[in-house]
Design a protein around this motif. Structure first.
Motif, PDB file in Angstrom:
ATOM      1  N   LYS A  23       4.619  15.014   6.063  1.00  8.83           N
ATOM      2  CA  LYS A  23       3.537  14.025   6.065  1.00  8.83           C
ATOM      3  C   LYS A  23       3.525  13.226   7.360  1.00  8.83           C
ATOM      4  CE  LYS A  23       2.933  13.204   1.092  1.00  8.83           C
ATOM      5  NZ  LYS A  23       2.967  12.188   0.014  1.00  8.83           N
ATOM      6  N   LEU A  24       4.692  12.802   7.812  1.00  9.70           N
ATOM      7  CA  LEU A  24       4.770  12.035   9.054  1.00  9.70           C
ATOM      8  C   LEU A  24       4.324  12.872  10.245  1.00  9.70           C
ATOM      9  CD1 LEU A  24       8.178  10.168   8.517  1.00  9.70           C
ATOM     10  CD2 LEU A  24       5.876   9.198   8.325  1.00  9.70           C
ATOM     11  N   PHE A  65       8.543   6.702   0.295  1.00  6.71           N
ATOM     12  CA  PHE A  65       8.525   5.392   0.948  1.00  6.71           C
ATOM     13  C   PHE A  65       9.916   4.760   0.914  1.00  6.71           C
ATOM     14  CE2 PHE A  65       7.894   0.832   1.272  1.00  6.71           C
ATOM     15  CZ  PHE A  65       6.950   0.723   2.287  1.00  6.71           C
ATOM     16  N   ALA A  66      10.590   4.860  -0.236  1.00  9.62           N
ATOM     17  CA  ALA A  66      11.922   4.278  -0.360  1.00  9.62           C
ATOM     18  C   ALA A  66      12.918   4.975   0.563  1.00  9.62           C
ATOM     19  CB  ALA A  66      12.396   4.379  -1.812  1.00  9.62           C
ATOM     20  N   ARG A  97       0.811  -1.221   0.000  1.00  9.36           N
ATOM     21  CA  ARG A  97       0.000   0.000   0.000  1.00  9.36           C
ATOM     22  C   ARG A  97       0.846   1.274   0.000  1.00  9.36           C
ATOM     23  NH1 ARG A  97      -2.796  -3.654   3.274  1.00  9.36           N
ATOM     24  NH2 ARG A  97      -4.983  -3.976   2.703  1.00  9.36           N
ATOM     25  N   VAL A  98       2.144   1.124   0.095  1.00 14.89           N
ATOM     26  CA  VAL A  98       3.077   2.269   0.155  1.00 14.89           C
ATOM     27  C   VAL A  98       2.663   3.183   1.312  1.00 14.89           C
ATOM     28  CG1 VAL A  98       4.393   3.902  -1.248  1.00 14.89           C
ATOM     29  CG2 VAL A  98       3.065   2.133  -2.369  1.00 14.89           C
ATOM     30  N   VAL A 106      -0.331   6.580   6.862  1.00 13.45           N
ATOM     31  CA  VAL A 106      -0.191   7.677   5.915  1.00 13.45           C
ATOM     32  C   VAL A 106       0.368   7.100   4.624  1.00 13.45           C
ATOM     33  CG1 VAL A 106       2.097   8.279   6.833  1.00 13.45           C
ATOM     34  CG2 VAL A 106       0.828   9.956   5.480  1.00 13.45           C
ATOM     35  N   THR A 107      -0.226   7.504   3.504  1.00 11.20           N
ATOM     36  CA  THR A 107       0.220   7.036   2.199  1.00 11.20           C
ATOM     37  C   THR A 107       1.314   7.967   1.674  1.00 11.20           C
ATOM     38  OG1 THR A 107      -1.950   6.098   1.708  1.00 11.20           O
ATOM     39  CG2 THR A 107      -0.481   6.503  -0.159  1.00 11.20           C
ATOM     40  N   LEU A 108       2.385   7.367   1.159  1.00 15.10           N
ATOM     41  CA  LEU A 108       3.546   8.121   0.703  1.00 15.10           C
ATOM     42  C   LEU A 108       3.738   7.937  -0.794  1.00 15.10           C
ATOM     43  CD1 LEU A 108       5.971   6.968   3.543  1.00 15.10           C
ATOM     44  CD2 LEU A 108       4.586   9.052   3.518  1.00 15.10           C
TER      45      LEU A 108
END
Length: 237
Positions: A202-203, A157-158, A140-141, A150-152
């Protein structure tokens, strides 16, 4: 038995000051003043952390670190009066685990040593490191923490995955570029900083009580889950 700390520092007053503070904190401290003597001690007996001055007479700290890594994985905290980014990144690539700049507070050095020993203990317990409860869902990344997610973006994400693989370890911008962009494209440090800035935002919005990514001046970034200090609300006057 107390943890054994080796101090390789050519200035006797600084070496003595660090020894005093470390011993007061409950550690066994040994000091020497040249890289050659430090390597000899490290070959002869075990140490838990090495405090290594960069600007040593004769064999400098970078060469000491390079030779040390041929026979030992002992954590190394480099002590330096230089702020040149190339020297700092080179130290990381040769195997230093952390940096602290002169002038420094001896209490800060003790705190760094304590933090390093905690990381080593977590790894020896069979864990790659303490992610503070943060987990990553590659399908889902998403980053997941305390039941929230939270979606990145793929790049974000990497980056987070690369940093979280070894909590507490500094990753230089070049190391992040090499891991994220495998097609050898030219990517600037500023691009990495921009992605990290968006990732941190975002975090912070999703998990405001915890900070996960820390900037290390002149060196790069480090993943370490730590509570966000709340500002005190002034009481009624």
């Amino acid at each position: 038995m107390s943890n054994q700390i080796l101090i390789i520092e050519d200035e006797p007053k600084i070496a003595s000051l660090l020894s005093d503070y470390l011993q007061h904190a409950g550690y066994q401290a040994t000091a020497c003043h040249t890289g050659e003597d430090g390597l000899a001690l490290l070959r002869d007996q075990p140490f838990d952390v090495v405090l290594l001055d960069l600007m040593l007479p004769g064999m400098d700290g970078l060469e000491v670190c390079k030779q040390l890594r041929r026979f030992s994985n002992v954590p190394v905290i480099m002590i330096t009066a230089l702020v040149d980014e190339v020297d700092r990144l080179l130290g990381l690539e040769l195997g230093a685990d952390d940096y602290i700049c002169k002038p420094f507070s001896p209490r800060e050095v003790v705190a760094r040593v304590k933090a390093m020993l905690r990381r080593v203990q977590l790894q020896s317990d069979g864990s790659p490191g303490d992610t503070g409860g943060l987990s990553l869902d590659e399908n889902r990344v998403q980053a997941i923490y305390q039941g929230r997610s939270v979606t990145l973006t793929l790049v974000e994400f990497a980056l987070l995955k690369t940093l979280a693989e070894h909590p507490g370890h500094i990753r230089s911008r070049q190391q992040l570029i090499d891991r994220i962009y495998t097609d050898n494209r030219v990517v600037s440090d500023r691009t990495v900083d921009s992605h990290i800035k968006k990732l941190r935002r975002k975090l912070a919005e999703a998990f405001p009580e915890t900070e996960f990514i820390h900037s290390i001046y002149g060196a790069g970034y480090r993943f370490e889950a730590s509570p966000v200090e709340q500002e005190e609300t002034p009481g009624p006057s």
